[in-house]
Design an enzyme around this catalytic site. Structure first.
Site, PDB file in Angstrom:
ATOM      1  N   CYS A   1       2.712  -8.145  18.189  1.00 15.41           N
ATOM      2  CA  CYS A   1       4.136  -8.295  17.838  1.00 15.41           C
ATOM      3  C   CYS A   1       5.063  -8.043  19.018  1.00 15.41           C
ATOM      4  CB  CYS A   1       4.495  -7.370  16.687  1.00 15.41           C
ATOM      5  SG  CYS A   1       3.562  -7.747  15.199  1.00 15.41           S
TER       6      CYS A   1
ATOM      7  N   HIS B   1      12.284  -7.194  16.676  1.00 13.50           N
ATOM      8  CA  HIS B   1      11.117  -7.735  15.979  1.00 13.50           C
ATOM      9  C   HIS B   1      11.349  -7.541  14.487  1.00 13.50           C
ATOM     10  CE1 HIS B   1       7.204  -8.619  14.584  1.00 13.50           C
ATOM     11  NE2 HIS B   1       6.863  -7.374  14.343  1.00 13.50           N
TER      12      HIS B   1
ATOM     13  N   ASN C   1       7.382 -11.379   8.744  1.00 10.73           N
ATOM     14  CA  ASN C   1       6.953 -10.919  10.075  1.00 10.73           C
ATOM     15  C   ASN C   1       6.130 -12.030  10.731  1.00 10.73           C
ATOM     16  OD1 ASN C   1       5.732  -9.721  12.269  1.00 10.73           O
ATOM     17  ND2 ASN C   1       5.149  -7.841  11.189  1.00 10.73           N
TER      18      ASN C   1
HETATM   19  O1  UT7 Z   1       4.584  -6.092  13.098  1.00 12.64           O
HETATM   20  C1  UT7 Z   1       3.945  -4.917  13.476  1.00 12.64           C
HETATM   21  C2  UT7 Z   1       4.590  -3.780  12.878  1.00 12.64           C
HETATM   22  N1  UT7 Z   1       4.290  -3.714  11.467  1.00 12.64           N
HETATM   23  C3  UT7 Z   1       5.050  -2.979  10.741  1.00 12.64           C
HETATM   24  O2  UT7 Z   1       6.014  -2.478  11.271  1.00 12.64           O
HETATM   25  C4  UT7 Z   1       4.717  -2.695   9.303  1.00 12.64           C
HETATM   26  C5  UT7 Z   1       5.098  -1.274   9.024  1.00 12.64           C
HETATM   27  N2  UT7 Z   1       4.860  -0.839   7.665  1.00 12.64           N
HETATM   28  C6  UT7 Z   1       5.597  -1.251   6.618  1.00 12.64           C
HETATM   29  O3  UT7 Z   1       6.457  -2.102   6.751  1.00 12.64           O
HETATM   30  C7  UT7 Z   1       5.389  -0.573   5.287  1.00 12.64           C
HETATM   31  O4  UT7 Z   1       4.608   0.582   5.457  1.00 12.64           O
HETATM   32  C8  UT7 Z   1       4.721  -1.503   4.236  1.00 12.64           C
HETATM   33  C9  UT7 Z   1       5.699  -2.570   3.811  1.00 12.64           C
HETATM   34  C10 UT7 Z   1       3.472  -2.120   4.816  1.00 12.64           C
HETATM   35  C11 UT7 Z   1       4.346  -0.699   2.988  1.00 12.64           C
HETATM   36  O5  UT7 Z   1       5.478  -0.052   2.453  1.00 12.64           O
HETATM   37  P1  UT7 Z   1       5.365   1.475   2.001  1.00 12.64           P
HETATM   38  O6  UT7 Z   1       6.664   1.848   1.424  1.00 12.64           O
HETATM   39  O7  UT7 Z   1       4.869   2.248   3.192  1.00 12.64           O
HETATM   40  O8  UT7 Z   1       4.298   1.407   0.832  1.00 12.64           O
HETATM   41  P2  UT7 Z   1       2.883   2.113   0.731  1.00 12.64           P
HETATM   42  O9  UT7 Z   1       1.902   1.507   1.672  1.00 12.64           O
HETATM   43  O10 UT7 Z   1       3.090   3.584   0.788  1.00 12.64           O
HETATM   44  O11 UT7 Z   1       2.449   1.708  -0.736  1.00 12.64           O
HETATM   45  C12 UT7 Z   1       3.191   2.153  -1.898  1.00 12.64           C
HETATM   46  C13 UT7 Z   1       2.557   1.616  -3.171  1.00 12.64           C
HETATM   47  C14 UT7 Z   1       1.055   1.813  -3.226  1.00 12.64           C
HETATM   48  O12 UT7 Z   1       0.726   2.147  -4.558  1.00 12.64           O
HETATM   49  P3  UT7 Z   1       0.423   3.679  -4.967  1.00 12.64           P
HETATM   50  O13 UT7 Z   1      -0.719   4.089  -4.104  1.00 12.64           O
HETATM   51  O14 UT7 Z   1       1.698   4.419  -4.657  1.00 12.64           O
HETATM   52  O15 UT7 Z   1       0.132   3.576  -6.423  1.00 12.64           O
HETATM   53  C15 UT7 Z   1       0.485   0.452  -2.918  1.00 12.64           C
HETATM   54  O16 UT7 Z   1      -0.773   0.225  -3.527  1.00 12.64           O
HETATM   55  O17 UT7 Z   1       2.756   0.201  -3.253  1.00 12.64           O
HETATM   56  C16 UT7 Z   1       1.514  -0.465  -3.530  1.00 12.64           C
HETATM   57  N3  UT7 Z   1       1.524  -1.775  -2.915  1.00 12.64           N
HETATM   58  C17 UT7 Z   1       1.981  -2.892  -3.516  1.00 12.64           C
HETATM   59  N4  UT7 Z   1       2.468  -3.099  -4.755  1.00 12.64           N
HETATM   60  C18 UT7 Z   1       2.869  -4.370  -5.057  1.00 12.64           C
HETATM   61  C19 UT7 Z   1       1.152  -2.106  -1.651  1.00 12.64           C
HETATM   62  N5  UT7 Z   1       1.341  -3.414  -1.420  1.00 12.64           N
HETATM   63  C20 UT7 Z   1       1.858  -3.934  -2.572  1.00 12.64           C
HETATM   64  C21 UT7 Z   1       2.283  -5.220  -2.958  1.00 12.64           C
HETATM   65  N6  UT7 Z   1       2.776  -5.391  -4.194  1.00 12.64           N
HETATM   66  N7  UT7 Z   1       2.234  -6.272  -2.115  1.00 12.64           N
END
Ligand code: UT7
Length: 329
Positions: free
Chosen positions: A118, A256, A286
């Site tokens: 990225c 980004h 992204n």
């Molecule tokens: O380009 C390189 C740089 N990349 C980035 O900068 C990405 C950085 N990370 C992020 O943008 C975020 O961490 C994410 C968008 C990937 C995830 O968001 P989050 O608020 O950190 O969510 P999480 O991973 O803590 O997941 C929260 C909940 C989980 O469920 P439980 O364990 O709380 O029951 C996941 O299983 O959301 C669930 N979940 C989803 N639910 C519906 C994860 N993906 C999905 C989905 N739809 N697509």
């Protein structure tokens, strides 16, 4: 005036290209266990473009390059340096940049790819700036191009909803000018970083030398998020300090586009008003190395970024790698 001469890399034009097919969150939710609400709330993403079988990283890169060349008002034959930032090249080798060079019909100059995921576009801009100022080339095409849809695990909802495909390009030209001319356009400062201790946070689980397969993208999203805000705020402050400026001197930040919450948190850390941040993550998602030039081109074409503006480009991604480039456009 001291009369001292300097060579600067000046942005002459930009272009971008997106695949034909746009996929909304609602359409994605029909084949992945997710919802429009979750994706919008956690990321700000509403839609992304996904390449069809005939659209490749090099075809998108070529289209973006042709548009950048037209915007610069030059001929393809004027280009003597092409750098493509990509983590999804058409083939392991030759470099995608050589395919683009051949498509454009400007063979004979320098052409190579950079792999910094990225942050690739920032690595490519910094490298092109050094080559131009060092006299190795006169006019460069710096391209970020990706087809991340090809390396996504469509059964992993934690990653597949986040990415899209596309390409963006800039034409940079070496221009000699007066060192004291503070209003002159050109790249003012660049800084790049990497910390390989975190290379298991965002990676592809395959490759020629290990599995002999292409592999799929894997990410520990929460960890990446945390490091992104800290690293981006730090490199932005570093580049501003090198230039002797503050965030108040910036007209625009072109970040980004990984997650709206990252853009927002980074801007707050630097006391930057949200109106100065170019946001395309809602309709591009992204696009890895393509996201910064795609966002820049959109803001130039809709008239927000204009000649004379002070623009900060920044990115953070797998490796970890991160960097920032400050330029007067
Ligand atoms: O380009 C390189 C740089 N990349 C980035 O900068 C990405 C950085 N990370 C992020 O943008 C975020 O961490 C994410 C968008 C990937 C995830 O968001 P989050 O608020 O950190 O969510 P999480 O991973 O803590 O997941 C929260 C909940 C989980 O469920 P439980 O364990 O709380 O029951 C996941 O299983 O959301 C669930 N979940 C989803 N639910 C519906 C994860 N993906 C999905 C989905 N739809 N697509």
């Amino acid at each position: 005036m001291s009369g001292q001469r300097v060579r600067r890399s000046v942005i002459r034009g930009s272009g971008s290209a997106l695949p034909e097919t746009c996929v909304t969150n609602a359409e994605l939710a029909k084949r992945v266990d997710t919802t429009d609400e979750w994706i919008v709330e956690r990321t700000g993403i509403r839609a992304r473009y996904i390449a069809n079988a005939s659209e490749t990283t090099s075809s998108l890169a070529t289209l973006a390059a042709q548009r950048a060349i037209a915007a610069a008002g030059i001929a393809a034959s004027d280009i003597d340096l092409i750098i493509v930032a990509t983590a999804t090249p058409d083939q392991t080798f030759p470099a995608c940049a050589t395919i683009v060079q051949h498509n454009l019909g400007c063979n004979g100059g320098i052409a190579f790819d950079v792999a910094a995921v990225c942050s690739g576009f920032l690595y490519a801009m910094t490298t092109a700036d050094a080559l131009l100022r060092g006299g190795n080339a006169r006019r460069a095409l710096v391209i970020g191009a990706e087809t991340f849809s090809r390396i996504l695990d469509w059964d992993d909802r934690t990653t597949c909803v986040l990415f899209g495909d596309g390409a963006g390009a800039l034409v940079l030209e070496a221009v000699d000018g007066d060192a004291d001319d503070m209003a002159a356009p050109g790249i003012i400062a660049t800084r790049l970083h990497a910390d390989g201790a975190y290379n298991d946070m965002l990676y592809v689980d395959g490759g020629p030398s290990t599995t002999q397969t292409v592999g799929k993208l894997r990410m520990k999203g929460r960890e990446v998020f945390r490091h992104a805000v800290v690293n981006l705020a730090s490199v932005l402050a570093e580049v501003l300090a090198v230039a002797g400026m503050t965030s108040a001197d910036l007209d625009w930040v072109v970040p980004h586009q990984a997650n709206y919450r990252i853009l927002d948190a980074t801007a707050r850390k630097l006391s930057l008003p949200a109106e100065k941040v170019i946001v395309t993550v809602d309709h591009h998602a992204n696009t890895s190395a393509a996201s910064v030039p795609l966002a820049y081109d959109e803001a130039v074409r809709d008239g927000r970024i204009r000649p004379g503006h002070m623009v900060m480009f920044e990115a953070m991604g797998g490796g970890f790698t991160w960097g920032a480039v400050l330029a007067r456009v």
